[in-house]
Design an enzyme around this catalytic site. Sequence first.
Site, PDB file in Angstrom:
ATOM      1  N   ASP A 228      -1.554  -1.776  -1.898  1.00  0.00           N
ATOM      2  CA  ASP A 228      -0.871  -1.846  -3.182  1.00  0.00           C
ATOM      3  C   ASP A 228       0.575  -2.218  -2.883  1.00  0.00           C
ATOM      4  OD1 ASP A 228      -0.240  -1.708  -5.856  1.00  0.00           O
ATOM      5  OD2 ASP A 228      -1.157   0.251  -6.160  1.00  0.00           O
ATOM      6  N   TRP A 229       1.252  -2.760  -3.871  1.00  0.00           N
ATOM      7  CA  TRP A 229       2.570  -3.340  -3.635  1.00  0.00           C
ATOM      8  C   TRP A 229       3.593  -2.242  -3.296  1.00  0.00           C
ATOM      9  CZ3 TRP A 229      -0.921  -6.579  -3.945  1.00  0.00           C
ATOM     10  CH2 TRP A 229      -0.718  -7.966  -3.967  1.00  0.00           C
TER      11      TRP A 229
END
Length: 735
Positions: A228-229
Site C-alpha cells: 500500500d502507498w
Amino acid sequence: MTERSDDITALSTAEQAALGSGATFWTTKAVGDVRSILLTDGPHGVRRQSGAADHVGIAASEPATCFPPAAGLAQSWDPELVHRVAIALGTEARALGVNVLLGPGINIKRDPRCGRNFEYFSEDPLLTGVLGAAWVSGVQSRGVGASPKHFAANNAEDDRMRVSSEVDERTLREIYLRGFEHVITRALPWTVMCSYNRINGVYAAENDWLLSTVLRDEWGFDGVVVSDWGAVRDRVAAVAAGLDLEMPGTGGNTDDAACAAVESGDLDPDVLTRAAQRVARLATRAHEHDSATATFDIDEHHDLARTAATRSIVLLKNDDDVLPLSPASSVAVVGPFAVAPRYQGGGSSHVNPTRLDIPLEEIEIRARTVTHADGITEDTLAAVAAADAAVVFLGLPAEDESEGFDRADIELPDEQLQLLAAVVRAQPRTVAVLSHGGVVRLQPVADLAPAMLDGALLGQGGGAAIADVLFGAVNPSAKLTETVPVRLQDCPAYLNFPAENGKIVYGERIFVGYRGYDARDLEVTFPFGHGLSYTSFSYDDLTVEEGTDLWTVRVTVTNTGSRLGREVVQIYAGRAESRVSRPPRWLVGFGELTLPPGDRRTVEIAVARAELAHWDVTASRWVVEAGDYSLAAGASSRDVRLSTTVSVSGDAVPTSFTVDSTLGELLSDPAAAPVVMTAMAGAAPEHDSGQGLGTDMLRMLSSIPIGRLASLSGGTVRPEQVQELLETINARRSY
C-alpha cells in the site's frame, strides 16, 4: 503483441533493486529492457490522475464511469454482474493507459464504524471471495492487472499505519484470510497489495508468514506483492519477507538500502533477484495488449452503471404495498440528496464520473407531478400532504465517512430523523431512500417510514436506478451483505473497537457479523441476506446430491406473486455438536433465478465440502469434522425456509496426545476413551463417585492434564505408566 522483456540476468544489483520501488507516485521505473507500468486506484472506477498525483483524491482525475462501490454492488449478490462491471473497468483502464487497477477491496466488514467499509463487499468471507474473484477475472480479461487489497486484517482506518491487529490464527484463517484465499486461488490476480497495519505485532509488509508461507507456499501465488502507498517501514525487511514492489517512489533511497544489505550479507541476493524478476514479468504481461487506439463507449458504460445500480437497491420494508408508485401519482420529494446525491466514498477511490443521474430529475420524468424541498417548512407541509406519496432522501454526509478515519457512531443525523418524522405526520405514504457507505442504525427509520429502499452507494447511475425501482420499472432483488443492528452496542466487535495503545483486539474471534448476532440470539433491525421484492416466492423440495468435494443443493422456487421477479437463494450450514465453537449457521453457497408470475423452477447451488471445514489449530490445517450437519435454504440468514441433515465423513488428521492433554480431551476421543477408562479403573482405589465431596468427580478430573496424575496419585501412577498409556492410545488413534 510486444517482445518479452522480463529477462533480468544482465541487470546489476542496483538495477534489480531499482525495479522494486516506484519512479513516481503511480508509476514504476523503466530499467534496462523492463518497461514502466502505471498503477492507479479503481475499485469502482478508474482514477487516472493527469496532473499532480496524490493518494487521497484531492487532485482531479480523468473522467471515468463511476460504478456502484462495493458496498452497493455486493448487494446484488450477482457474480455475473460484478464480472461485467469489472470487464468495463478493465476496458476503461486500457483506454486510459492504466496497467494495474488497484482493487478490489477484500477486507471483511468487522465493525460498521470502519470508515472504508464502502470499499468492501461484506461481513461474510464466502460472499466476499466469490464477488472478489468475479471482479478480478473481469478486469484481467482485458489485459489489465488486478490487485486485491488490503492484505490483511485491515479492518479499521484510525491509526492504520501503525496499529497491530491482534487476532488468533483460527479467526484469521476462517474470516479475514478466507476471502483472499478464494480470490487468489480461483482468479489468479497479477498482484496483491499488502496493508499498512501490523498483524500480531509484525507489519504486513515485513510479515514472512503472511507474504511467503501463506500467500506463496500454501496458496501458490506467483504474482507481485505491492505495498500500500507508504506502507513500507523497512525495505530490506520487507523484501526478505516477500514484498516485491514498494510504492510510491522514494527517490532511490530505499533502493540504496537494498543494495547495501546485499553487499553486507544482510539480504540474500537471490531474494532481491526473485523480487525483481516478478516485477519484470508483470511489466511484460501488462504491455502485451497495448493499443494506442483503445477507447470505451461512455453511453454503454453509463447504461451498465444504471443496470448495476438497479440490481443493488434493497427493498427493506414495504408495508401496505406503498411501493411501487404509480406513474400517474403526484410525489413530494424531500431532502438535499435528491438533487446532490451521495453516490461514492471519499479518499483514494474517488472517481470523476463521466456523467451523473440526479434522482429528482429522474423522478420528474416518471411521475405526473413532482414537488421538491430540502426540508419541511410551513409552505411545503401542505404540498406533502396533498401529494399521493412522499419520498424522503436520507443518508450519511460525505464528510462522515472516508478513507483515513473511522466513524464514531452509526447514527443518521438527528435533523434527518426529525425531517422524516415531520413528513410522515403529513403524509402516511412515505418512502425513505437511504444512501450510505457503512451501516447506519435504521430502527428509528423503520419505526417511522412504511417503505424503505437501501441503496448504500450506487455510483453515477443511481438516480435513474432509484426512480426505476420507486415506480416499478425494475423489481428490486438485492439483499443486504451486512447485518443492521438495533444498536451499536450489539455489534460483536463493540468492546474491541477502536484500537487502544496501538493494538486492536479481535476478541469476538470468528463471531463476526451475523455469526455473532445469531450466536447471542440478538434481535436485529434487518438481518444479513435480507431483501424484499414486489412479488413473493415460496421454497419447496430441498435435496442434496453429495459428491466427493462438491455437493449440489437443489431448491424449487415458485413465484407466488403477480410480477416478474428475481430471488437469491442462500444456503447455510450448521453443526449442533462440534468440538470447536461455531456459529448457529454460516453461508456456504448461494444462487439466483428469475421467474415470471406463477412459474416454478429448481435452482442448483454448488456447495464445496471445504465450506464445512474449520481451521484446526493443533493440526495447522483445514479439517472437516465427521458427523451430522444441517443444510438450510433461506431468503436471509434469519428467514430459513427449508432444512435437511447430511451425514459427513471426517478428515483423517494424525495428531498425538501428550502429557499435557487433559483427561477430558482423552475421554472425548472414541479411540482413547476406552483405554483411559480401563487404566483408571485398574489404577484407582475403590471410592464413591465424589458425592461425599459434593461434586461430580469425573467432571472435576476432566480438566487435569494426564501427566499430572503421577504427582496427584501419591505414587500410585508412575510417569512411565502415563507414557506407556499415551503410546498405546496414539498407536490406536485415527482422527
